[in-house]
Design a protein around this motif. Structure first.
Motif, PDB file in Angstrom:
ATOM      1  N   GLY A 294      -5.029   3.840  11.576  1.00 31.34           N
ATOM      2  CA  GLY A 294      -4.819   5.236  11.203  1.00 31.34           C
ATOM      3  C   GLY A 294      -3.722   5.456  10.182  1.00 31.34           C
ATOM      4  N   PHE A 295      -3.211   4.393   9.565  1.00 24.36           N
ATOM      5  CA  PHE A 295      -2.149   4.527   8.563  1.00 24.36           C
ATOM      6  C   PHE A 295      -2.680   5.092   7.245  1.00 24.36           C
ATOM      7  CE2 PHE A 295       0.102   0.620  10.544  1.00 24.36           C
ATOM      8  CZ  PHE A 295       0.551   1.393  11.592  1.00 24.36           C
ATOM      9  N   ILE A 296      -3.927   4.761   6.953  1.00 26.31           N
ATOM     10  CA  ILE A 296      -4.551   5.190   5.709  1.00 26.31           C
ATOM     11  C   ILE A 296      -5.978   5.655   5.994  1.00 26.31           C
ATOM     12  CG2 ILE A 296      -3.215   3.646   4.210  1.00 26.31           C
ATOM     13  CD1 ILE A 296      -5.793   1.841   4.178  1.00 26.31           C
ATOM     14  N   ARG A 297      -6.538   6.338   5.008  1.00 30.46           N
ATOM     15  CA  ARG A 297      -7.970   6.616   4.995  1.00 30.46           C
ATOM     16  C   ARG A 297      -8.528   5.782   3.849  1.00 30.46           C
ATOM     17  NH1 ARG A 297      -5.777  11.436   6.492  1.00 30.46           N
ATOM     18  NH2 ARG A 297      -5.506  12.238   4.404  1.00 30.46           N
ATOM     19  N   TYR A 298      -9.664   5.165   4.094  1.00 30.82           N
ATOM     20  CA  TYR A 298     -10.264   4.261   3.103  1.00 30.82           C
ATOM     21  C   TYR A 298     -11.738   4.624   3.000  1.00 30.82           C
ATOM     22  CZ  TYR A 298     -11.821  -0.223   1.127  1.00 30.82           C
ATOM     23  OH  TYR A 298     -12.395  -1.199   0.338  1.00 30.82           O
ATOM     24  N   ASN A 299     -12.120   5.171   1.843  1.00 34.98           N
ATOM     25  CA  ASN A 299     -13.481   5.634   1.666  1.00 34.98           C
ATOM     26  C   ASN A 299     -13.930   5.393   0.224  1.00 34.98           C
ATOM     27  OD1 ASN A 299     -15.924   6.864   2.181  1.00 34.98           O
ATOM     28  ND2 ASN A 299     -15.110   8.948   2.060  1.00 34.98           N
ATOM     29  N   ASN A 300     -15.081   4.760   0.080  1.00 44.02           N
ATOM     30  CA  ASN A 300     -15.658   4.497  -1.247  1.00 44.02           C
ATOM     31  C   ASN A 300     -14.664   3.828  -2.196  1.00 44.02           C
ATOM     32  OD1 ASN A 300     -18.216   5.534  -0.639  1.00 44.02           O
ATOM     33  ND2 ASN A 300     -17.523   7.626  -1.084  1.00 44.02           N
ATOM     34  N   GLY A 301     -13.881   2.889  -1.677  1.00 45.57           N
ATOM     35  CA  GLY A 301     -12.956   2.134  -2.513  1.00 45.57           C
ATOM     36  C   GLY A 301     -11.662   2.847  -2.835  1.00 45.57           C
ATOM     37  N   ILE A 302     -11.427   4.006  -2.224  1.00 41.03           N
ATOM     38  CA  ILE A 302     -10.212   4.777  -2.482  1.00 41.03           C
ATOM     39  C   ILE A 302      -9.371   4.826  -1.210  1.00 41.03           C
ATOM     40  CG2 ILE A 302      -9.284   7.047  -3.142  1.00 41.03           C
ATOM     41  CD1 ILE A 302     -10.737   5.580  -5.423  1.00 41.03           C
ATOM     42  N   ILE A 303      -8.086   4.570  -1.381  1.00 39.17           N
ATOM     43  CA  ILE A 303      -7.133   4.583  -0.268  1.00 39.17           C
ATOM     44  C   ILE A 303      -6.241   5.811  -0.420  1.00 39.17           C
ATOM     45  CG2 ILE A 303      -5.216   3.366   0.824  1.00 39.17           C
ATOM     46  CD1 ILE A 303      -6.298   0.807  -0.560  1.00 39.17           C
ATOM     47  N   GLU A 304      -6.026   6.499   0.703  1.00 43.96           N
ATOM     48  CA  GLU A 304      -5.053   7.587   0.719  1.00 43.96           C
ATOM     49  C   GLU A 304      -4.278   7.535   2.026  1.00 43.96           C
ATOM     50  OE1 GLU A 304      -6.780  11.550   0.626  1.00 43.96           O
ATOM     51  OE2 GLU A 304      -8.604  10.776   1.519  1.00 43.96           O
ATOM     52  N   LYS A 305      -3.071   8.050   1.973  1.00 46.46           N
ATOM     53  CA  LYS A 305      -2.178   7.994   3.132  1.00 46.46           C
ATOM     54  C   LYS A 305      -2.686   8.921   4.231  1.00 46.46           C
ATOM     55  CE  LYS A 305       2.786   7.895   3.932  1.00 46.46           C
ATOM     56  NZ  LYS A 305       4.076   8.151   3.288  1.00 46.46           N
TER      57      LYS A 305
ATOM     58  N   VAL B 192       0.840  -1.206   0.000  1.00 48.68           N
ATOM     59  CA  VAL B 192       0.000   0.000   0.000  1.00 48.68           C
ATOM     60  C   VAL B 192       0.872   1.253   0.000  1.00 48.68           C
ATOM     61  CG1 VAL B 192      -1.646   1.345   1.371  1.00 48.68           C
ATOM     62  CG2 VAL B 192      -2.009  -1.098   1.055  1.00 48.68           C
ATOM     63  N   MET B 193       1.881   1.285   0.845  1.00 50.82           N
ATOM     64  CA  MET B 193       2.726   2.480   0.914  1.00 50.82           C
ATOM     65  C   MET B 193       3.515   2.695  -0.379  1.00 50.82           C
ATOM     66  SD  MET B 193       1.916   4.004   3.553  1.00 50.82           S
ATOM     67  CE  MET B 193       0.523   3.399   4.484  1.00 50.82           C
ATOM     68  N   ASN B 194       3.965   1.616  -0.999  1.00 49.78           N
ATOM     69  CA  ASN B 194       4.650   1.754  -2.296  1.00 49.78           C
ATOM     70  C   ASN B 194       3.694   2.295  -3.347  1.00 49.78           C
ATOM     71  OD1 ASN B 194       7.230   0.998  -1.552  1.00 49.78           O
ATOM     72  ND2 ASN B 194       6.882  -1.166  -1.992  1.00 49.78           N
ATOM     73  N   ALA B 195       2.456   1.818  -3.341  1.00 53.29           N
ATOM     74  CA  ALA B 195       1.465   2.314  -4.301  1.00 53.29           C
ATOM     75  C   ALA B 195       1.175   3.794  -4.053  1.00 53.29           C
ATOM     76  CB  ALA B 195       0.177   1.500  -4.203  1.00 53.29           C
ATOM     77  N   LEU B 196       1.156   4.197  -2.788  1.00 55.04           N
ATOM     78  CA  LEU B 196       0.868   5.592  -2.459  1.00 55.04           C
ATOM     79  C   LEU B 196       2.075   6.511  -2.654  1.00 55.04           C
ATOM     80  CD1 LEU B 196      -1.415   5.107   0.659  1.00 55.04           C
ATOM     81  CD2 LEU B 196      -2.101   5.948  -1.603  1.00 55.04           C
ATOM     82  N   LYS B 197       3.262   5.969  -2.858  1.00 53.99           N
ATOM     83  CA  LYS B 197       4.428   6.789  -3.183  1.00 53.99           C
ATOM     84  C   LYS B 197       4.281   7.392  -4.576  1.00 53.99           C
ATOM     85  CE  LYS B 197       8.170   4.731  -0.535  1.00 53.99           C
ATOM     86  NZ  LYS B 197       9.384   3.913  -0.611  1.00 53.99           N
ATOM     87  N   MET B 198       3.663   6.615  -5.456  1.00 53.62           N
ATOM     88  CA  MET B 198       3.522   7.028  -6.850  1.00 53.62           C
ATOM     89  C   MET B 198       2.448   8.105  -7.035  1.00 53.62           C
ATOM     90  SD  MET B 198       5.752   5.143  -8.162  1.00 53.62           S
ATOM     91  CE  MET B 198       6.627   3.637  -7.918  1.00 53.62           C
ATOM     92  N   ARG B 199       1.404   8.043  -6.192  1.00 54.58           N
ATOM     93  CA  ARG B 199       0.311   9.018  -6.305  1.00 54.58           C
ATOM     94  C   ARG B 199      -0.386   9.167  -4.956  1.00 54.58           C
ATOM     95  NH1 ARG B 199      -3.054   4.955 -10.227  1.00 54.58           N
ATOM     96  NH2 ARG B 199      -2.662   3.241  -8.863  1.00 54.58           N
TER      97      ARG B 199
ATOM     98  N   VAL C   1      -5.144   5.551  -4.258  1.00 54.77           N
ATOM     99  CA  VAL C   1      -5.113   4.280  -4.986  1.00 54.77           C
ATOM    100  C   VAL C   1      -6.479   3.628  -4.846  1.00 54.77           C
ATOM    101  CG1 VAL C   1      -4.075   1.971  -5.052  1.00 54.77           C
ATOM    102  CG2 VAL C   1      -2.655   3.941  -4.521  1.00 54.77           C
ATOM    103  N   SER C   2      -6.954   3.052  -5.911  1.00 59.40           N
ATOM    104  CA  SER C   2      -8.217   2.320  -5.890  1.00 59.40           C
ATOM    105  C   SER C   2      -7.989   0.938  -5.278  1.00 59.40           C
ATOM    106  CB  SER C   2      -8.745   2.165  -7.319  1.00 59.40           C
ATOM    107  OG  SER C   2      -9.660   1.102  -7.402  1.00 59.40           O
ATOM    108  N   ILE C   3      -8.875   0.541  -4.369  1.00 62.04           N
ATOM    109  CA  ILE C   3      -8.759  -0.785  -3.754  1.00 62.04           C
ATOM    110  C   ILE C   3      -8.884  -1.873  -4.811  1.00 62.04           C
ATOM    111  CG2 ILE C   3     -11.192  -0.930  -3.117  1.00 62.04           C
ATOM    112  CD1 ILE C   3      -8.388  -2.387  -0.995  1.00 62.04           C
ATOM    113  N   LYS C   4      -9.754  -1.676  -5.789  1.00 58.61           N
ATOM    114  CA  LYS C   4      -9.925  -2.670  -6.857  1.00 58.61           C
ATOM    115  C   LYS C   4      -8.623  -2.851  -7.627  1.00 58.61           C
ATOM    116  CE  LYS C   4     -14.859  -2.141  -7.647  1.00 58.61           C
ATOM    117  NZ  LYS C   4     -15.898  -1.737  -8.601  1.00 58.61           N
ATOM    118  N   GLU C   5      -7.984  -1.756  -7.936  1.00 52.93           N
ATOM    119  CA  GLU C   5      -6.710  -1.803  -8.666  1.00 52.93           C
ATOM    120  C   GLU C   5      -5.635  -2.511  -7.843  1.00 52.93           C
ATOM    121  OE1 GLU C   5      -3.402   1.497  -9.892  1.00 52.93           O
ATOM    122  OE2 GLU C   5      -5.501   2.045 -10.168  1.00 52.93           O
ATOM    123  N   LEU C   6      -5.574  -2.173  -6.572  1.00 47.84           N
ATOM    124  CA  LEU C   6      -4.577  -2.768  -5.680  1.00 47.84           C
ATOM    125  C   LEU C   6      -4.811  -4.274  -5.527  1.00 47.84           C
ATOM    126  CD1 LEU C   6      -2.189  -1.989  -3.801  1.00 47.84           C
ATOM    127  CD2 LEU C   6      -3.859  -1.875  -1.960  1.00 47.84           C
TER     128      LEU C   6
END
Length: 136
Positions: free
Chosen positions: A83-94, A48-55, A58-63
């Motif tokens: 509390g590492f991420i926020r997860y709402n409507n299928g979208i993850i953010e740091k 997850v953190m590597n995916a969030l480095k790029m943008r 991240v979409s949970i479906k994509e991940l």
């Protein structure tokens, strides 16, 4: 005694019969994905953190589609509880990352208890012979 009747009376909705070592190993491997332990959580966190480095999001479906054998939605929800991420409507953010214990996440604790119970059931089931299971 009729084992199937007893299982229905006890509310069983699904029965898994394991007859050989590959069956047991496959079940335990799937359990590790749906009920992530500490090692699986470390791997999920890195993904997850590597995916969030790029943008930034991240979409949970994509991940999940890119890493289906390495991460589950349960792992993402545990990271959210910590509390590492926020997860709402299928979208993850740091989110703000703070030092904490996996046991601080209620979902993690619940899944570990369930994992332990299921592992015990699977191993006991494996120990039973095919003949013992089918004669009932």
């Amino acid at each position: 005694a009729d084992i199937m009747r007893r299982l229905r009376q006890q509310g069983a909705k699904h029965v898994t019969l394991l007859f050989n070592q590959p069956d047991l190993e496959e079940r335990l491997q799937r359990l590790a994905l749906t009920h992530p332990d500490r090692d699986a959580m470390m791997q999920a966190y890195k993904l997850v953190m590597n995916a969030l480095k790029m943008r930034t999001t991240v979409s949970i479906k994509e991940l999940l589609s890119a890493h289906a054998e390495q991460i589950s939605e349960q792992a993402v929800k545990i990271m959210e509880e910590l509390g590492f991420i926020r997860y709402n409507n299928g979208i993850i953010e740091k989110a703000a990352i703070k030092r904490c214990s996996l046991e601080d996440a209620p979902l993690y604790v619940t899944l570990q208890q369930e994992r332990e119970r299921l592992e015990h059931i699977y191993k006991e089931n494996y120990r039973l012979s095919q003949h013992e299971l089918l004669r009932c």
